[in-house]
Design a protein around this motif. Structure first.
Motif, short mmCIF file in Angstrom:
data_model
loop_
_atom_site.label_atom_id
_atom_site.label_comp_id
_atom_site.label_asym_id
_atom_site.label_seq_id
_atom_site.Cartn_x
_atom_site.Cartn_y
_atom_site.Cartn_z
N GLU A 21 -14.43 10.85 -32.17
CA GLU A 21 -15.34 9.75 -31.84
C GLU A 21 -15.69 9.86 -30.36
O GLU A 21 -14.85 10.22 -29.54
CB GLU A 21 -14.71 8.39 -32.10
N PHE A 23 -17.95 7.36 -27.69
CA PHE A 23 -18.77 6.17 -27.46
C PHE A 23 -18.95 5.95 -25.96
O PHE A 23 -18.15 6.42 -25.15
CB PHE A 23 -18.07 4.91 -27.99
N ALA A 66 -10.69 1.31 -30.53
CA ALA A 66 -12.10 1.59 -30.25
C ALA A 66 -12.72 0.42 -29.50
O ALA A 66 -12.27 -0.72 -29.62
CB ALA A 66 -12.85 1.81 -31.57
N ASN A 83 -22.83 4.85 -30.00
CA ASN A 83 -22.15 5.99 -30.61
C ASN A 83 -22.87 7.27 -30.16
O ASN A 83 -23.91 7.63 -30.69
CB ASN A 83 -22.17 5.86 -32.13
N LYS A 85 -21.89 10.35 -30.43
CA LYS A 85 -21.79 11.42 -31.42
C LYS A 85 -23.01 11.38 -32.34
O LYS A 85 -23.63 12.41 -32.60
CB LYS A 85 -20.50 11.26 -32.22
N GLU A 86 -23.39 10.19 -32.79
CA GLU A 86 -24.56 10.05 -33.65
C GLU A 86 -25.86 10.20 -32.86
O GLU A 86 -26.78 10.90 -33.29
CB GLU A 86 -24.55 8.70 -34.36
N GLU A 87 -25.94 9.55 -31.72
CA GLU A 87 -27.17 9.56 -30.93
C GLU A 87 -27.57 10.97 -30.50
O GLU A 87 -28.74 11.32 -30.49
CB GLU A 87 -27.03 8.66 -29.70
#
Length: 132
Positions: A21, A23, A66, A83, A85-87
């Motif tokens: 993860e 963030f 988190a 996030n 990782k997603e972005e």
């Protein structure tokens, strides 16, 4: 690592490990983005690490969980979890290297992943942003 840099807290032993993860916390003030990456949170194995800057000093802390978004209505501030990782569409999150350096007006942390991609957190005049 650059010996001129000042650290507070031990840099975790996370090179060569999978970051599951990633963030950051944005700071919004009265609807305007004030700081794109006030704090960075990484999960490696079962452990969370918090990375941030203050007055050019590089901080590392272990964290128990988190991050969560929250408001400080009395200050007109909203702390938004993003996030990364997603972005940034980071698919391979094995951290190969972690580097630190002084930059004009502050300091920088650069994370390099096994697919060759990097993300740098730049703290200039006590405002942290990132570049990927």
């Amino acid at each position: 690592m650059n010996s001129k840099l000042e650290f507070n807290g031990a840099v975790p032993d996370i090179e060569g490990k999978v970051v599951s993860e990633l963030f950051c916390i944005e700071i919004w003030h009265n609807g305007e983005l004030e700081e794109p990456a006030n704090e960075v949170y990484l999960k490696v194995g079962d452990s969370w690490y918090r990375h941030y800057f203050d007055c050019g000093i590089i901080f590392w802390r272990s964290n128990s969980k988190a991050p969560a978004s929250y408001c400080m209505d009395e200050l007109g501030c909203y702390f938004k979890v993003v996030n990364l990782k997603e972005e940034l569409l980071l698919t391979s999150l094995t951290l190969t290297t972690l580097n630190f350096r002084e930059i004009l007006g502050g300091s920088e942390s650069t994370f390099t992943f096994s697919d060759g991609r990097t993300i740098s957190f730049l703290n200039v005049d006590d405002i942290t942003s990132y570049q990927a």
